[in-house]
Write a protein that holds these residues in place. Sequence first.
Motif, PDB file in Angstrom:
ATOM      1  N   PHE A   5       0.831  -1.211   0.000  1.00 37.51           N
ATOM      2  CA  PHE A   5       0.000   0.000   0.000  1.00 37.51           C
ATOM      3  C   PHE A   5       0.864   1.260   0.000  1.00 37.51           C
ATOM      4  N   CYS A   6       2.152   1.109   0.384  1.00 35.00           N
ATOM      5  CA  CYS A   6       2.977   2.297   0.651  1.00 35.00           C
ATOM      6  C   CYS A   6       3.603   2.904  -0.603  1.00 35.00           C
ATOM      7  N   ASN A   7       3.980   2.049  -1.541  1.00 32.81           N
ATOM      8  CA  ASN A   7       4.758   2.520  -2.682  1.00 32.81           C
ATOM      9  C   ASN A   7       3.953   2.425  -3.976  1.00 32.81           C
ATOM     10  N   PRO A   8       4.271   3.298  -4.925  1.00 32.54           N
ATOM     11  CA  PRO A   8       3.599   3.226  -6.220  1.00 32.54           C
ATOM     12  C   PRO A   8       3.836   1.858  -6.860  1.00 32.54           C
ATOM     13  N   GLN A   9       2.791   1.308  -7.474  1.00 31.49           N
ATOM     14  CA  GLN A   9       2.882  -0.016  -8.065  1.00 31.49           C
ATOM     15  C   GLN A   9       2.623   0.059  -9.568  1.00 31.49           C
ATOM     16  N   LEU A  10       3.353  -0.739 -10.333  1.00 30.28           N
ATOM     17  CA  LEU A  10       3.055  -0.832 -11.764  1.00 30.28           C
ATOM     18  C   LEU A  10       1.656  -1.402 -11.957  1.00 30.28           C
ATOM     19  N   ALA A  11       1.308  -2.409 -11.135  1.00 30.28           N
ATOM     20  CA  ALA A  11       0.008  -3.060 -11.279  1.00 30.28           C
ATOM     21  C   ALA A  11      -0.672  -3.184  -9.924  1.00 30.28           C
ATOM     22  N   THR A  12      -1.974  -3.032  -9.928  1.00 34.37           N
ATOM     23  CA  THR A  12      -2.759  -3.224  -8.698  1.00 34.37           C
ATOM     24  C   THR A  12      -4.031  -4.002  -9.025  1.00 34.37           C
ATOM     25  N   VAL A  13      -4.552  -4.708  -8.015  1.00 34.71           N
ATOM     26  CA  VAL A  13      -5.845  -5.374  -8.161  1.00 34.71           C
ATOM     27  C   VAL A  13      -6.711  -4.985  -6.973  1.00 34.71           C
ATOM     28  N   GLU A  14      -7.917  -4.539  -7.264  1.00 35.47           N
ATOM     29  CA  GLU A  14      -8.883  -4.206  -6.215  1.00 35.47           C
ATOM     30  C   GLU A  14     -10.172  -4.974  -6.456  1.00 35.47           C
ATOM     31  N   PRO A  15     -10.845  -5.442  -5.416  1.00 35.27           N
ATOM     32  CA  PRO A  15     -10.413  -5.465  -4.021  1.00 35.27           C
ATOM     33  C   PRO A  15      -9.296  -6.507  -3.833  1.00 35.27           C
ATOM     34  N   ARG A  16      -8.529  -6.336  -2.753  1.00 37.08           N
ATOM     35  CA  ARG A  16      -7.452  -7.295  -2.497  1.00 37.08           C
ATOM     36  C   ARG A  16      -8.011  -8.648  -2.104  1.00 37.08           C
ATOM     37  N   THR A  17      -9.166  -8.654  -1.475  1.00 42.05           N
ATOM     38  CA  THR A  17      -9.802  -9.928  -1.154  1.00 42.05           C
ATOM     39  C   THR A  17     -10.988 -10.090  -2.085  1.00 42.05           C
ATOM     40  N   ALA A  18     -10.916 -11.102  -2.925  1.00 35.94           N
ATOM     41  CA  ALA A  18     -11.994 -11.301  -3.902  1.00 35.94           C
ATOM     42  C   ALA A  18     -12.018 -12.756  -4.335  1.00 35.94           C
ATOM     43  N   SER A  19     -13.197 -13.175  -4.780  1.00 37.75           N
ATOM     44  CA  SER A  19     -13.309 -14.501  -5.396  1.00 37.75           C
ATOM     45  C   SER A  19     -13.507 -14.287  -6.892  1.00 37.75           C
ATOM     46  N   ASP A  20     -13.554 -15.379  -7.644  1.00 40.30           N
ATOM     47  CA  ASP A  20     -13.732 -15.233  -9.095  1.00 40.30           C
ATOM     48  C   ASP A  20     -15.128 -14.748  -9.452  1.00 40.30           C
ATOM     49  N   ASN A  21     -16.038 -14.677  -8.465  1.00 41.84           N
ATOM     50  CA  ASN A  21     -17.390 -14.175  -8.738  1.00 41.84           C
ATOM     51  C   ASN A  21     -17.555 -12.716  -8.327  1.00 41.84           C
ATOM     52  N   ASP A  22     -16.431 -12.042  -8.015  1.00 41.82           N
ATOM     53  CA  ASP A  22     -16.445 -10.592  -7.787  1.00 41.82           C
ATOM     54  C   ASP A  22     -16.034  -9.888  -9.070  1.00 41.82           C
ATOM     55  N   ILE A  23     -16.357  -8.615  -9.158  1.00 44.94           N
ATOM     56  CA  ILE A  23     -15.789  -7.776 -10.224  1.00 44.94           C
ATOM     57  C   ILE A  23     -14.481  -7.230  -9.675  1.00 44.94           C
TER      58      ILE A  23
ATOM     59  N   LEU B  63       1.149 -11.453 -10.084  1.00 48.60           N
ATOM     60  CA  LEU B  63       0.380 -12.548  -9.478  1.00 48.60           C
ATOM     61  C   LEU B  63      -0.741 -11.999  -8.618  1.00 48.60           C
ATOM     62  N   TYR B  64      -1.851 -12.698  -8.625  1.00 50.41           N
ATOM     63  CA  TYR B  64      -2.971 -12.358  -7.729  1.00 50.41           C
ATOM     64  C   TYR B  64      -3.598 -13.670  -7.260  1.00 50.41           C
ATOM     65  N   THR B  65      -3.842 -13.762  -5.956  1.00 50.28           N
ATOM     66  CA  THR B  65      -4.464 -14.964  -5.399  1.00 50.28           C
ATOM     67  C   THR B  65      -5.888 -14.640  -4.978  1.00 50.28           C
ATOM     68  N   PHE B  66      -6.828 -15.434  -5.442  1.00 50.52           N
ATOM     69  CA  PHE B  66      -8.228 -15.248  -5.030  1.00 50.52           C
ATOM     70  C   PHE B  66      -8.421 -15.850  -3.644  1.00 50.52           C
ATOM     71  N   LYS B  67      -8.868 -15.036  -2.729  1.00 49.74           N
ATOM     72  CA  LYS B  67      -9.155 -15.525  -1.374  1.00 49.74           C
ATOM     73  C   LYS B  67     -10.088 -14.538  -0.693  1.00 49.74           C
ATOM     74  N   CYS B  68     -10.851 -15.074   0.251  1.00 52.12           N
ATOM     75  CA  CYS B  68     -11.845 -14.219   0.897  1.00 52.12           C
ATOM     76  C   CYS B  68     -11.429 -13.780   2.298  1.00 52.12           C
ATOM     77  N   GLN B  69     -10.356 -14.276   2.836  1.00 57.00           N
ATOM     78  CA  GLN B  69      -9.945 -13.830   4.168  1.00 57.00           C
ATOM     79  C   GLN B  69      -8.443 -13.795   4.273  1.00 57.00           C
TER      80      GLN B  69
END
Lengths: 141, 326
Positions: B205-223, B320-326
């Motif tokens: 959260f602290c440094n500028p990122q080339l890539a981001t994914v929001e929300p950080r906690t999401a499943s494949d059925n979220d947008i 990389l992004y990992t789908f997880k809810c918690q």
Amino acid sequence: MKKIIGTSIIILLLVNFSCKKENTAIPPEPVKTISGSWKIIKALRNGTDLTNRFDFSAFRINFSDSTYTIENLVPFIVSKNGKWNFDDPKYPFKISFTAQNSVEKGSTMLYPVVDGVRNIIISFSPGCTLNTYQYTLQKVN
Amino acid sequence: MKSYKLKKFHNYLVRILATMIVVIIISCSMTIESVVQPSSVNGGSVLPVTLNVQVTTNQSQTSKLMIAMLVPKLWNVANKASITFTSDITTGAQPMTVIPINSPAPNGNGLNWPNYLAAKIGNGGNRINDWEWVAFYSNADFSLGGNVTVNATVSIRIPVSNDNISFKLGYVVANSTDGLSESNRYGSFFPGCFTVNGTGDLIDFCNPQLATVEPRTASDNDIITIGFDGGVAANLLENASTIYLCATGITTSGTRIDVCSQVAASKLNSLGAGRWNVDIWPRKFFSLADNQQLEKLEYFFTDAAGANKVGYGGGKAPFLYTFKCQ
């Protein structure tokens, strides 16, 4: 004297027959109906407006008396066709969906009239429970 | 001459009264004098934080103490953190309880505390929009007389998740009467970037990122919103006029599904200043069958021709992004 008595009788008759008992009965609250086809006009994810960022335009949910069908699915409280019901048909605050071969899923519901048009606002989590979506539905003309 | 002297006296009087009013107003204050917290903790452990708070009054008031924390959403602080405080005017540890989200903040124009804090205090400089303010009230009301200074020590214990995170924590102290109505009615403190040495991909959260994914906690059925900030570091796409997502979804059974064509569904929208994003619904984007579930996402960004490809750190390895809810 006769003239005064005659006029008084006429006034008395007029007053008597012009008065009716006030109808104070409260009209019964109508059962709310949502039959028809509804589209998404506003979509929030965790408070962020996605309406113009994600294509919700083709989504339709078609309600009949007790069943619903979905066209062009987007993340929604259910993903299959099934049955629906209100917690209270006259004063609905919750709508429940039971998709085929699935358990019932409920959503809080608001039913406001905005600019003369009835809207349905529902909140749910299609994916992680930490992510809340709020869709505003409006009937397709 | 007499009139001139009267006018001069009147001006002095007005100035003296104005000064007195200012002194009265600024003498009512709540401040966080210091924050004691470690610079890092291990994933899954408890983060202990101590706030040294000072409350100065100019008139008697009965209020609850309000303490708020700016934290990553995935820590679920509202349900997991505990707060108590001790002070000059109380005996023993005083409990505090999370403020229900349907409770409006004082002078907040109908906003609840989290939204009021977000609007007034902000995000503390965190780069990923997956933070939240969580506010607590003291269980008891406290009555203070006029012209009183009270020191309080607030003890916070936050069980952090196992995730690898760097985050700019923030703290606010206020009361249940004044809210955030004036800048001297509350105190805030931002101690800088804090790190959790956990597992998985670093959520920075602290440094500028080339890539981001929001929300950080999401499943494949979220947008999910996948963002690209081409101006952060030198890369092959920093001057591209169009940018596309090139992604591989990896299911829980290990099946890899590639979607790497430059089509409308994978095209990013320009936000200006080299920033781009696209909102995807992974279940549709990867055409998942009902019995398939995504576990991970590997992704790159490409130009319209697909010739130039940018991955993690601007290199050839995927983000990389990992789908997880918690």
